[in-house]
Every structure is written in structure tokens, then in C-alpha cells.
Write an enzyme that holds these catalytic residues in place. Structure first.
Site, PDB file in Angstrom:
ATOM      1  N   ASP A 190       5.748   4.740   5.271  1.00  0.00           N
ATOM      2  CA  ASP A 190       6.686   3.841   5.962  1.00  0.00           C
ATOM      3  C   ASP A 190       6.948   2.568   5.132  1.00  0.00           C
ATOM      4  OD1 ASP A 190       3.929   3.353   6.726  1.00  0.00           O
ATOM      5  OD2 ASP A 190       4.649   1.939   8.230  1.00  0.00           O
ATOM      6  N   HIS A 246       0.864  -1.192   0.000  1.00  0.00           N
ATOM      7  CA  HIS A 246       0.000   0.000   0.000  1.00  0.00           C
ATOM      8  C   HIS A 246       0.891   1.230   0.000  1.00  0.00           C
ATOM      9  CE1 HIS A 246       0.874  -0.537   4.259  1.00  0.00           C
ATOM     10  NE2 HIS A 246       0.286   0.588   4.589  1.00  0.00           N
TER      11      HIS A 246
HETATM   12 ZN   LIG Z   1       2.860   0.497   7.934  1.00  0.00          ZN
END
Ligand SMILES: [Zn+2]
Length: 264
Positions: free
Chosen positions: A75, A71
Site C-alpha cells: 500500500d 517500508h
Molecule cells: Zn500501510
């Protein structure tokens, strides 16, 4: 229990990125996958742009066939382009903005690199663009943030939607019940060796939270709170047992729950 990554099955190595915080648990898991004896690897979620992390991933990965993203959250994705350019491959993701090269990625796709087979499963809910990756040869699924190695995840409303998330959990549960997956290799935290048990827990946890939100709403009554104030008040009641540092994230999940209840 500390988690530091390592080797899993015959095809996977996990490199833990040094970006630990309240939301990322121990840090982001970057996964390097390779068919035994094969030349090229596949890298899932290169993670944050930390030089020492990317060096470690590059060293393990060697020749890389493709980078895949679970996704778009930074991060997981922030260093994807830079890493792919460094090793000379493309980035495939559901969201076109995060791709490098022309190839997209979506549920039902099969990615094959030097004998390694990865089946893409659409699992929206944490975000609209969340994907999971099944490795049939390992009976494993890489879930990104859809299922975490410990605790539960956030439905990042409004991009994330609870109805979609519950459907995604059911989809993964179906794969586990059919013995197509037995182990979960998550985007944060340790691997889970009981996929079915973890998914049962996730599904039960969601319905429990939903009931708590419904009874909080009943307790608050119909009056006196604006649409802006309501989610925070519900968090204070339903997430009273959770560290207040996480209340911002909890509020996203509550907004997702309120939207879900309003549609039902
Ligand atoms: Zn994450």
C-alpha cells in the site's frame, strides 16, 4: 473525523490515496516535500498504482529529486517504480528489492534535495525495513506505519519484531523528549500535533497488551493447546474488544508478543 490530507507546515503536502480499508484507515498518505521556493521535491510512499492518485501526486510534485519508501508494504510501495520512472528519478529504500537506481537508504543517512534536509531514522518493528524521516526545519517526523494517525499499528510478525518495535518507539520518544520532533506525519490517518503524547500512548499501549497476553497465557494454563492454536486463543481473549475483522492482524501482533516473551 474525516481525514483528506492537505498542506502542513511550509514544506509538506499530503495526497490521500483512494485505497481505504480496515488496515489502511482512510487510505495511504503520499507525502510531497519541498523546500520553500525550491524547484525539486521529494515524494514519500507513492502508494498504490491508481492513475488518478499518481496524477495528483505528479502534479503537486513537479520535478522530483527522489522517491523514498518508509517500508515495503504494497500500500506504500507498489507504484513507486512506475511513478519514479514517470518523473525520471530513483527510488531509495532500505530493502534493495524496492530500489530504482543504485542508491540505498538507512538510519543515519541525510537526504538533501534543493535545500530540503531529511534525516533518516531506523525504526524497525512494524516491518524489518521500516524507516522514519525527520524534517528538522519543521520539527516533524514521517513515520510510515510505525506510528499511525489514529489507533495503533500491527507488528507484522515474523518480519516485524516486538523487541525492535519497542526500541524504535523509544528512539522516536527520545527525539520528541529532546524537542527535535513535535509533530508526526503518519503513513495513514491524520497528522498528530503532540508527538510526545502519542509516543507515550503507543509505549503504554504496548506494555498493557503485553501484560494482557501474559495474563491470558496464565489463564490458559500450560496444557492442551498446540503452538498453532495458541495465538488465536490469545487473540480471542486479549482482543475481545476489537472488531473481528482485525483479528487476523491482531494474531500477527500476538505472535510477535509470544516470540518476544519467549526470548525474555
Ligand atoms: Zn500501510
Amino acid at each position: 473525523m474525516s481525514w483528506t490530507g492537505g498542506s502542513f507546515g511550509e514544506r509538506a503536502q499530503c495526497v490521500l490515496a483512494p485505497n481505504a480499508n480496515m488496515m489502511t484507515l482512510d487510505g495511504t498518505n503520499t507525502w510531497v516535500l519541498r523546500e520553500p521556493g525550491a524547484r525539486r521535491s521529494v515524494v514519500i510512499d507513492p502508494g498504490p498504482p491508481d492513475e488518478s492518485h499518481l496524477d495528483a501526486v505528479a502534479e503537486l510534485a513537479g520535478d522530483v529529486g527522489v522517491v523514498l519508501l518508509t517500508h515495503h508494504h504494497l500500500d506504500h510501495s507498489e507504484a513507486a517504480r512506475q511513478f519514479a520512472e514517470r518523473v525520471g528519478c530513483g527510488v531509495r529504500a532500505l530493502d534493495p528489492e524496492y530500489r530504482l537506481g543504485s542508491e540505498g537508504l538507512g538510519g543515519g543517512d541525510v537526504v538533501e534535495v534543493d535545500g530540503l534536509e531529511i534525516r533518516v531514522v531506523s525504526t524497525p518493528g512494524h516491518t524489518a525495513d521500516s524507516l522514519s524521516f525527520v524534517l528538522p526545519a519543521e520539527g516533524a517526523v514521517l513515520t510510515g506505519d510505525t506510528v499511525l494517525g489514529r489507533g495503533t499499528t500491527v507488528v507484522a510478525h515474523p518480519d516485524g519484531q516486538l523487541g525492535a518495535y519497542l526500541d524504535s518507539l523509544d528512539r522516536l520518544h527520545g527525539l520528541a523528549a529532546a524537542h527535535e520532533i513535535g509533530t508526526i506525519w503518519p503513513g495513514h490517518g491524520p497528522v498528530i500535533d503532540d508527538a510526545l503524547g502519542a509516543l507515550d500512548y503507543y509505549i503504554a499501549h504496548r506494555s498493557e497488551r503485553l501484560q494482557q497476553v501474559e495474563s491470558a497465557l496464565a489463564g490458559l494454563g500450560p496444557e492442551g493447546l498446540t503452538a498453532e492454536e495458541l495465538p488465536r486463543r490469545v487473540v480471542e481473549i486479549v482482543y475481545a474488544d476489537v472488531d473481528q475483522v482485525l483479528w487476523g492482524a491482531a494474531e500477527l501482533s500476538v505472535r510477535a508478543q509470544l516470540a518476544y516473551l519467549a526470548q525474555r
